[in-house]
Design a protein around this motif. Structure first.
Motif, mmCIF file in Angstrom:
data_model
loop_
_atom_site.group_PDB
_atom_site.id
_atom_site.type_symbol
_atom_site.label_atom_id
_atom_site.label_comp_id
_atom_site.label_asym_id
_atom_site.label_seq_id
_atom_site.Cartn_x
_atom_site.Cartn_y
_atom_site.Cartn_z
ATOM 1 N N PHE A 188 40.064 50.170 34.312
ATOM 2 C CA PHE A 188 39.611 49.154 35.259
ATOM 3 C C PHE A 188 38.268 49.518 35.884
ATOM 4 O O PHE A 188 38.080 50.625 36.377
ATOM 5 C CB PHE A 188 40.644 48.962 36.367
ATOM 6 N N VAL A 209 38.974 34.138 42.396
ATOM 7 C CA VAL A 209 38.979 35.131 41.314
ATOM 8 C C VAL A 209 37.999 34.713 40.213
ATOM 9 O O VAL A 209 37.300 35.551 39.640
ATOM 10 C CB VAL A 209 40.404 35.338 40.762
ATOM 11 N N SER A 256 42.995 39.753 30.614
ATOM 12 C CA SER A 256 43.942 40.823 30.986
ATOM 13 C C SER A 256 43.647 42.125 30.251
ATOM 14 O O SER A 256 43.829 43.201 30.811
ATOM 15 C CB SER A 256 45.376 40.398 30.658
ATOM 16 N N LYS A 257 43.220 42.038 29.014
ATOM 17 C CA LYS A 257 43.011 43.248 28.214
ATOM 18 C C LYS A 257 41.571 43.741 28.273
ATOM 19 O O LYS A 257 41.287 44.854 27.832
ATOM 20 C CB LYS A 257 43.412 42.984 26.763
ATOM 21 N N SER A 282 46.383 30.895 34.408
ATOM 22 C CA SER A 282 46.819 32.089 35.143
ATOM 23 C C SER A 282 47.581 32.998 34.175
ATOM 24 O O SER A 282 48.798 33.114 34.228
ATOM 25 C CB SER A 282 47.695 31.672 36.315
ATOM 26 N N ALA A 324 41.218 43.036 33.554
ATOM 27 C CA ALA A 324 42.422 43.545 34.231
ATOM 28 C C ALA A 324 43.496 42.459 34.250
ATOM 29 O O ALA A 324 43.183 41.284 34.470
ATOM 30 C CB ALA A 324 42.107 43.965 35.667
ATOM 31 N N PRO A 325 44.761 42.842 34.069
ATOM 32 C CA PRO A 325 45.847 41.855 34.130
ATOM 33 C C PRO A 325 46.075 41.319 35.541
ATOM 34 O O PRO A 325 46.458 40.165 35.712
ATOM 35 C CB PRO A 325 47.094 42.631 33.679
ATOM 36 N N GLY A 326 45.836 42.159 36.575
ATOM 37 C CA GLY A 326 46.160 41.785 37.954
ATOM 38 C C GLY A 326 45.352 40.614 38.479
ATOM 39 O O GLY A 326 45.709 40.022 39.496
ATOM 40 N N ILE A 327 44.247 40.279 37.801
ATOM 41 C CA ILE A 327 43.483 39.101 38.236
ATOM 42 C C ILE A 327 44.099 37.800 37.711
ATOM 43 O O ILE A 327 43.760 36.721 38.190
ATOM 44 C CB ILE A 327 42.001 39.171 37.796
ATOM 45 N N ARG A 328 45.008 37.889 36.728
ATOM 46 C CA ARG A 328 45.689 36.703 36.151
ATOM 47 C C ARG A 328 44.689 35.639 35.714
ATOM 48 O O ARG A 328 44.661 34.536 36.265
ATOM 49 C CB ARG A 328 46.712 36.087 37.122
#
Lengths: 400, 400
Positions: free
Chosen positions: A43, A275, A240-241, A99, A244-248
């Motif tokens: 990240f 985002v 996500s890959k 998302s 980052a996945p946490g941002i959806r």
């Protein structure tokens, strides 16, 4: 207050399997080869922090407001440009931000089908997609995968049967073409082309789930299925890959008629404008190729560590296709092995993975399992494979 | 390539009305009383920027990763504490973070119903909820609203008929108890209590959409419907009106059995962990009451500006209940007025609103319209009402 009667919830839950075993083992000290997660160092925290501040300070009033649009313009333009590498040439009106890819799969499935409609998938198949298709109350049929990906020849035979009225014609076929989850294989160009032709000929859609495409360990980029059949393919990929996945944040590419329907089913409004503004600035700030290179290298080193450890600790006991990208390695044991039983012992020994049967429609033991090399570091991967081999050999000897 | 046959999309779109007229008027210079948006100055941009940096720098590795949980712990705890003001006393296992309240409404509807099931709503009713219920292919019946909110006595009569087999028993009733969108009214305590009792007696759920509860212009806080019937109410509220809509964060409070099903239908994964971490820090940083006070005052001043302008420019031509909170004022014209026709002329004159018929199940002209006092400033509001009165009088005279 009267006695409370039981309530009858929606029937859509009846077909949905719980995927319990995959994430059962959250014990301290466990090395989680079950987790298809990016490794923590991947990240770009500093750049994202700068981007979030910049987004709020320069466009806060818009970024924090409601929006009815398809997505932030610069993000859509970035996706448009990047998609050319997959031989996808579309305008931004063909792109919708979602998302996460799972949401895209769910929305596309509910756009294309009614309960009872036929949907075809490959087997093994990503269980997140399976869950969406079960929730949509579709009737699933699975088709085999070999080292070239989905067996499109077997699919064609079934389509001929469907055209002859011997089985239901699918509304769509779900395919994960690059670095398959869980099988690790890549669909050949010939099969991509053929599958798109079949979609036109038999009038079904293809959901092309291209989540891992950027994590390519050195081979060439193949043209997407979409490039061979833009009117019958709903293409998906994700940040996500690569961020980052946490941002959806993921995206769907499709023709505007399909997108307009997907937007109606998408009841969460526009995926977080804030985002999107942040990612827009991130993409402006970083040299994307320079950002991607060490990321992919990190996954390649982990893949190598896993492959080497399997050779070292398992020898010829197991077989697998070496993944040329992505997160996963699909390990096949001798036929008598039940990987669900193996998982039980492995978790006790301090390693988790996902047992093969979680990726099939039928609930019966399998001799495969999915290892994620994406999350753990190389030392942990070697240690985990060593432990797994010990557990396997112990269990095998106990059976003999 | 063969000629492309038409594709038959899901039947779920057949019942979904397009809400075109509401947002038709995006002309330059238009004063948008159609927009149920927070006013731009209501956003705490500096605090949110600091919170986003803090979230990434101190918890970036978790904030950017996948997560399977119900929500960020401190956010859940904040919601738990704040909910006590609505007489809701639950542990955090009763709370789930969603990507906006609309998502929560959609998920709850699909958790409780199958296509063809009966759902009851009030009329006028929030069109975002209507859309979700149409997409779920439910059969809708509308019940009237007066100055005390939903006519629960009329609902009870219908429930007695349903129990006698004369009509279908609803799976749920959708209610917006505080500062109703669009009607602006508040459901009385007696009716809240009665409705909860009916839910137990006749075994249906209540979806309690409490989006506007914090925007209270001076009255007391009433206990939620949830507080009278926790086993049969799915309560929802949101950060959209108290922090910002662009972050897409809302929540559902319900018993864990319902939540476990809602989580299965929620295919977008956990609502952005990064945004949750950011909001967690924002809530720690600000004194929430001090944050809320000027925000609510801003809405109250706008409400007053609208009420005064209506008195000034319309006199006795129109009637309305003065909203004691929220975003909206529901204006009733003489019976012969068709607000859809009025909208057409109003947009040309530089004002937008939402015509009344967008809030009803039946597509026929109405003499009501929804004005949002939330977005524009007081000067714009006065100017818009003046223009609207001119257009109305011109149209009225043309008819005479």
């Amino acid at each position: 207050m009267e006695k409370l009667e039981p309530f009858s919830f929606s029937k859509r839950f009846e077909g949905v399997p719980l995927i319990g075993s995959a994430f059962a083992g959250e014990h301290p000290g466990l090395i989680p080869l079950a987790f298809g997660f990016p490794y923590p160092d991947s990240f770009s925290i500093d750049e994202l922090a700068e981007s979030s501040v910049s987004a709020l300070r320069t466009a806060g009033t818009e970024a924090l407001q409601y929006s009815g649009g398809p997505g932030q313009k610069k993000v859509l333009e970035w996706i448009r440009e990047r998609s050319r590498l997959r031989s996808i040439h579309v305008d931004t009106d063909h792109i919708l931000i979602t998302s996460g890819s799972n949401q895209g799969i769910d929305l596309a499935a509910r756009t294309l089908t009614d309960p009872g409609d036929a949907v075809w998938v490959d087997a093994p198949v990503y269980f997140g997609a399976l869950r969406a298709f079960y929730l949509a109350q579709t009737e699933l049929t699975a088709f085999p995968v070999d080292d070239q990906g989905l067996r499109v020849d077997v699919v064609e035979e079934a389509l001929i049967e469907a055209a002859a009225g011997k089985r239901a014609m699918p509304k769509f076929i779900y395919v994960l073409p690059n670095y398959h989850n869980p099988a690790g294989v890549t669909l050949s160009v010939e099969r991509r082309k053929k599958l798109a032709e079949l979609a036109y000929q038999y009038n079904f859609y293809i959901i092309e789930d291209d989540a891992y495409v950027e994590l390519n360990f050195g081979g060439e980029f193949l043209p997407s299925i979409y490039s061979f059949g833009p009117e019958r393919v709903i293409y998906m990929s994700t940040f996500s890959k690569i961020v980052a996945p946490g941002i959806r944040m993921a995206w769907v590419i499709s023709d505007p008629e399909v997108l307009s329907r997907i937007k109606i089913v998408k009841t969460d409004g526009l995926t977080s404008v804030f985002v999107q503004e942040m990612i827009s600035r991130f993409l402006e700030k970083v040299d994307f190729e320079a950002h991607l290179k060490p990321l992919v290298e990190g996954y390649r080193l982990r893949r190598d560590a896993m492959v080497n450890a399997i050779h070292e600790f398992f020898g010829d006991e197991v077989s697998f296709e070496k993944p040329e990208g992505g997160f996963f390695l699909w390990l096949t044991f001798p036929p008598e092995t039940d990987t669900t039983k193996l998982l039980h012992e492995a978790v006790k020994a301090g390693v988790s993975f996902v047992d093969g049967k979680s990726f099939y429609l039928v609930d019966k033991p399998t001799n495969n399992l999915r290892l994620a090399f994406s999350f753990c570091d190389e030392k942990q991967i070697r240690e985990a494979i060593q432990k797994l081999a010990e557990v396997y050999k112990k269990q095998k000897n106990a059976v003999c």
